[in-house]
Design a protein around this motif. Sequence first.
Motif, PDB file in Angstrom:
ATOM      1  N   ALA A 247      -5.749  -1.858   0.862  1.00  0.00           N
ATOM      2  CA  ALA A 247      -6.600  -2.541   1.851  1.00  0.00           C
ATOM      3  C   ALA A 247      -8.025  -2.720   1.353  1.00  0.00           C
ATOM      4  CB  ALA A 247      -6.612  -1.749   3.157  1.00  0.00           C
ATOM      5  N   GLY A 248      -8.312  -2.256   0.149  1.00  0.00           N
ATOM      6  CA  GLY A 248      -9.683  -2.322  -0.355  1.00  0.00           C
ATOM      7  C   GLY A 248     -10.025  -3.579  -1.123  1.00  0.00           C
ATOM      8  N   ARG A 249      -9.064  -4.460  -1.314  1.00  0.00           N
ATOM      9  CA  ARG A 249      -9.309  -5.647  -2.138  1.00  0.00           C
ATOM     10  C   ARG A 249     -10.489  -6.466  -1.613  1.00  0.00           C
ATOM     11  NH1 ARG A 249      -6.354  -9.056  -5.678  1.00  0.00           N
ATOM     12  NH2 ARG A 249      -4.558  -7.647  -5.530  1.00  0.00           N
ATOM     13  N   GLY A 250     -11.444  -6.735  -2.502  1.00  0.00           N
ATOM     14  CA  GLY A 250     -12.589  -7.575  -2.160  1.00  0.00           C
ATOM     15  C   GLY A 250     -13.614  -6.921  -1.262  1.00  0.00           C
ATOM     16  N   ARG A 251     -13.413  -5.647  -0.925  1.00  0.00           N
ATOM     17  CA  ARG A 251     -14.337  -4.946  -0.039  1.00  0.00           C
ATOM     18  C   ARG A 251     -15.169  -3.951  -0.857  1.00  0.00           C
ATOM     19  NH1 ARG A 251     -10.569  -2.336   4.165  1.00  0.00           N
ATOM     20  NH2 ARG A 251     -12.439  -2.056   5.464  1.00  0.00           N
ATOM     21  N   THR A 252     -15.770  -2.977  -0.181  1.00  0.00           N
ATOM     22  CA  THR A 252     -16.601  -1.982  -0.853  1.00  0.00           C
ATOM     23  C   THR A 252     -15.842  -0.664  -0.957  1.00  0.00           C
ATOM     24  OG1 THR A 252     -18.634  -2.989  -0.028  1.00  0.00           O
ATOM     25  CG2 THR A 252     -18.788  -0.706  -0.757  1.00  0.00           C
TER      26      THR A 252
END
Length: 500
Positions: free
Chosen positions: A196-201
């Motif tokens: 769920a961390g793709r493209g996030r911080t």
Amino acid sequence: MKRPRKRPTSVAVIDIGSNSVRLVVYAAMARSLVTVFNEKALCGLGREVQSTGLLAPDAVAKALTSLRRFRALCKVQKVGRVHAIATAACRDATNGPDFIAKAERICGVPIKILSGPREAKLSALGVVSGIHNPDGIVGDLGGGSLELIDVRGNRVHSGVTLPLGSLALQDSSHKSLKRAERIVKTDLSGVAHLKAGRGRTFYAVGGTWRALARIHIIQSGYPLRVMHGYSIPAADALDFAQRLRRLASTNMLANIEAVADARRPLLTYAALVLEYVIRVAKPKTIVFSTFGVREGLLYEMLPQAERAKDGLISAAQDLNELLSRSARHAQELIAWTDRLVRVTKLRETDEDRRLRHAACLLSDIGWRVHPDHRGEETLNLIINGNFGAISHQGRAFVALSVFYRYAGLSEENEPPTLIRGLVPPAMVERARVLGAAFRVAHLVSAARPGVLPATHFRSDGRKLMLVFEHRMVDLVADRVGSRFKQLARLIGRSGSIVRR
């Protein structure tokens, strides 16, 4: 007769981790925590738990000695309340309960052994308390475990814990980096929380990851030594982690003086975990947080109304009350600049507004410093301040705004280029405008309350006017007029003073 203000009660957290045992004393339970004492001992409680199932005897002895000192320190400092927690090593070791019983007798307070999910939640709450509107995956790397949990704003989801702490990984791999890499790759490849961390911080919490950040800051020549909020593009962080692994094969990490001796052997394992977190999660950015389990524990105990407050504004209000000539004047300055923005139709995002408000609260904190040094001293105080809920770019903007308020706007008084380089040119120009506004406001009011509300802004085409009510007209002077004209020019207007 006015009663003296009651002194807030201090609070301490004793954190018995798998690598370090730490005591942190805070001035009071508050939205913005102020650390008054912080000491750690690198005991290595968890260094043999994976292979033997036990806390090492020498580590236990060292930890108990440290706890005796911590108890004495709490007594000397008259700490109001002490909370004690223990994490992975104590919950996993067979002799963990025996150690905790001895530790509780020494500390004189119950010690809560945190489960993995509980530790993950507190880590995430620590990030919520110290990062403004976080959105990403929190990863807390301790000595014994890695906790992963998704956070969006103030919403914290369920977490997962893995036996990938630096000491645990060193132990389970028998100090073989190739074996450690296989363990990390296997354990992280199927973790849904990371997907769920793709493209996030990715928010990196924990002492060994902070040590990596410290090395990166030094090697890159970054102008700040503030670990909290330090941000690296994920691609750069991946390259850095891989370089650290290569250094390990040449034994170069043993010569890094910026990291404590006991942590240096663990750097490679921390870099290895970070590398595979980035490979699996594919985040956009890595942000290092010094706010973690301890801060999350206290944040969770606050009333809902306190938790809902903006951490940056709370910290700025505390400094305003402590260091400014008039706390009320700063609040009036916020309203005064609100009117300026509204009348001149200056464009502001929500983040721009909160940074402006923070700068207003901090605009008079340097008044005790010698006039020749107020600009540089307040700039250093703000940009290196021990508070959260602000990015490094935000720190630079607020610090520059107050710098310009004190140092003026002439070219010979420009702040260090490296600091200005932390923000884009348009943001530097906004800081100059805000600094110019502060110079007008403080000259008019002498930083006393009750004056700014008697002045108003009026706009007529390209002309900006500062209107003084009749009762304040004697405050008008040529110097006030020249500073106001300077402010008007910076926003593309002509300026004049009007007496009503």
